[in-house]
Design an enzyme around this catalytic site. Sequence first.
Site, PDB file in Angstrom:
ATOM      1  N   SER A  22     -17.399  21.184  14.020  1.00 51.02           N
ATOM      2  CA  SER A  22     -16.478  22.002  13.225  1.00 51.02           C
ATOM      3  C   SER A  22     -17.002  23.419  13.176  1.00 51.02           C
ATOM      4  CB  SER A  22     -16.386  21.447  11.800  1.00 51.02           C
ATOM      5  OG  SER A  22     -15.774  22.377  10.927  1.00 51.02           O
ATOM      6  N   TYR A  37     -20.591  18.215   4.668  1.00 50.02           N
ATOM      7  CA  TYR A  37     -19.847  18.185   5.927  1.00 50.02           C
ATOM      8  C   TYR A  37     -20.363  19.239   6.902  1.00 50.02           C
ATOM      9  CZ  TYR A  37     -15.820  18.390   9.092  1.00 50.02           C
ATOM     10  OH  TYR A  37     -15.000  18.392  10.201  1.00 50.02           O
TER      11      TYR A  37
END
Length: 246
Positions: free
Chosen positions: A139, A152
């Site tokens: 990401s 995350y």
Amino acid sequence: MMLSGRTILITGAARGLGRALAQGCAAEGARLVLADIDAEGVAAAAAELGARAVTVDLGDPASISALSEDIAATEGELHGLVNNGAVATNVGGMAFEDIELELWDRVQRVNVRGTWLMTRACSAMLRASGSGRVVNVASDTALWGAPRLLAYTASKGAVMAMTRSLAREMGPDRVGVTCIAPGILTTESTEYVPAARHSLYQDGRAVPGPQSAAEVTGTVAFLLSEAALTLTGQVMPVNNGYVFVT
């Protein structure tokens, strides 16, 4: 077609980006094995694409081993692995001081350890193919340092680092390992993300506006092809220019 004759395993394929990647790879002629913890969802995705569905829990090493053994017995070969499965929903929106230990451990267990274990479980088949490819899905939050998303973001930064190390370990067997780092995509998987974060991306991209999961599929299909070995070890921010890497 870029993936004709190549058997590809995609994790997290029941919905969102994983399902879009499956559609893109199918369009390029791949023979697909789709895996997800959501048995009903992955079965529907597989039925749509004429693929085979399997259930896997990326937090469970025994489940991952069983999946690789099933592929070896049923498919007999594997040319590509897309490590897309991850925990993302409801892991953000809190300060780093407020993250509970169980949430932190769950995110790392699935996103980091699961990626390592899945690659390890499939490595023999990928090496034996002579042109194996691994595409890890990270990401761009790990590239620009997204706030209030530490568990995350840290997990996806680890996936980027693993990509580089795995590329060197697997390169002698002509296995290419690459990583894509998308931003927020418009899928059912990102509906929980606050509107302000969506707007931040849409306004800040070099190509302004929303980005669909389908816009990422062509890049991944190429990275899974025999032509992509020269890109091994690279992290590519496929986010319409929200983050640039130099």
